[in-house]
Design an enzyme around this catalytic site. Structure first.
Site, short mmCIF file in Angstrom:
data_model
loop_
_atom_site.label_atom_id
_atom_site.label_comp_id
_atom_site.label_asym_id
_atom_site.label_seq_id
_atom_site.Cartn_x
_atom_site.Cartn_y
_atom_site.Cartn_z
CG HIS A 1 -28.35 -31.48 -6.53
ND1 HIS A 1 -28.10 -31.37 -5.17
CD2 HIS A 1 -29.65 -31.81 -6.65
CE1 HIS A 1 -29.22 -31.63 -4.51
NE2 HIS A 1 -30.16 -31.91 -5.38
CD GLU B 1 -31.53 -28.88 -6.50
OE1 GLU B 1 -32.74 -28.89 -6.79
OE2 GLU B 1 -31.10 -29.02 -5.34
CG ASP C 1 -33.03 -33.50 -7.26
OD1 ASP C 1 -32.84 -34.12 -6.19
OD2 ASP C 1 -32.77 -32.30 -7.42
CG HIS D 1 -34.49 -30.72 2.13
ND1 HIS D 1 -34.64 -29.41 1.73
CD2 HIS D 1 -33.90 -31.36 1.08
CE1 HIS D 1 -34.17 -29.27 0.50
NE2 HIS D 1 -33.72 -30.45 0.08
#
Length: 345
Positions: A66, A217, A238, A318
């Site tokens: 993604h 995603e 991923d 993240h």
């Protein structure tokens, strides 16, 4: 590892693509793949689908990565002209404190800014270090002469404008890649490099394989559509998450055995680990407790496939992320060997 993969990472991270605003990067990838001779088509959601015909057209494969990233939207314009944010994707406000950002207006104009606590100055606010990092306290200081809501609106900034974060991509002499949005632009770079290699080496895959560059995603429904009934295996490429109780590291490929959606397909997982062992590819098996992938989204949508998830190990996921070129190389080797393997050998 092919240096082209690193070049792709730098190119991809330089283009803002928060979920919901990915047309520029999808357009760039489509142009590059079309130049290689591929037929690349966008679906109604804006994802990019490339079908590579193989020797066997009855048992097909589906591979995703993604290109959408974490980001934000303008939630409100404050009375002093600064911006309140609404987050896109699963992360915390403390992960973006102090980060440079860009506001993308509907007219196409962009403005830079900095994400800060309202109570940043220790000379003014006693609670500068203790105030909660949340939507109420975090704001964007725009790099323009604005001191009121009206002045900010005069710039063309409105509620719903997208906000992207400065990636700050850096490749160190020791082989580390530091950047925001390595999730999942590392994987997209790997797939693009392998698609280029197929053309350069004139290789025919054993199975017709669909490559999806997905763009939703981070909000849970990136790769859950456009899956042919002939597809029997679904591989999501991923990131591998690093932390306490995790086996994943920055130097091998991570193979997920279970995430927040449940276990991945056992037989396909064993097929991937055998590929690693047979080809001397360093790997780790791992569980990601707070994670979902395009493959798990496909399963929830009802896809009748064997599904798996692999990827490079990403530290500080993240947030301001990091991986090493050896982890990217291991992931690339595994995906390449998987694409060339006959599943019915």
């Amino acid at each position: 590892m092919n240096n082209k993969t690193l070049e792709w990472i730098k190119k991809l991270t330089a283009i803002p693509s928060p979920t919901g605003n990915t047309s520029e990067i999808i357009g760039m990838i489509k142009k590059e793949l079309t130049a290689l001779g591929y037929e690349a088509n966008t679906n109604n959601k804006g994802s990019l689908l490339i079908t590579v015909k193989g020797k066997n057209h009855q048992n097909q494969r589906f591979v995703t990565a993604h290109v959408d990233t974490l980001g934000a939207m303008v939630r409100a314009i404050k009375p002093d002209g600064r911006l309140k944010m609404d987050l896109i994707g699963g992360f915390r406000y403390n992960a973006i404190e102090g980060e440079y950002c860009t506001i993308h207006t509907a007219s196409g104009k962009t403005y830079t800014g900095t994400i800060l606590m309202h109570q940043t100055s220790v000379h003014v606010y006693k609670e500068a270090g203790t105030a909660e990092r949340n939507q109420t306290n975090m704001e964007i200081r725009i790099d323009e002469k604005v001191q009121s809501k009206e002045e900010t609106q005069q710039l063309g900034i409105e509620v719903g404008d997208f906000i992207s974060f400065d990636p700050r991509t850096e490749i160190t002499k020791s082989g580390f890649i530091k950047s925001r949005h390595l999730d999942d632009k590392v994987s997209v770079a790997i797939l693009l490099n392998l698609l280029e290699k197929l053309v350069e080496d004139n290789i025919e895959l054993p199975y017709t394989t669909h490559f999806l560059i997905s763009n939703n995603e981070e909000i849970g429904y990136g790769g859950n559509s456009n899956i042919s009934e002939k597809v029997t295996e679904y591989l999501a490429v991923d990131m591998g998450a690093i932390g306490d109780d995790q086996q994943t590291d920055e130097y091998s490929v991570s193979i997920c055995v279970k995430d927040g959606s449940g276990p991945y397909h056992y037989q396909l997982r064993k097929q991937l680990t055998k590929l690693c062992e047979d080809n001397h590819i360093p790997y780790q098996l791992d569980i990601y407790p707070y994670y979902g992938s395009d493959a798990s989204a496909a399963m929830k949508a009802g896809a009748d496939v064997r599904h798996a998830l692999v990827g490079a190990g990403i530290d500080a996921s993240h947030a301001y992320e990091r991986t090493h070129e050896s982890s990217i190389k291991a992931t690339e080797q595994l995906v390449w060997n998987y694409l060339l393997q006959d599943m019915f050998e």
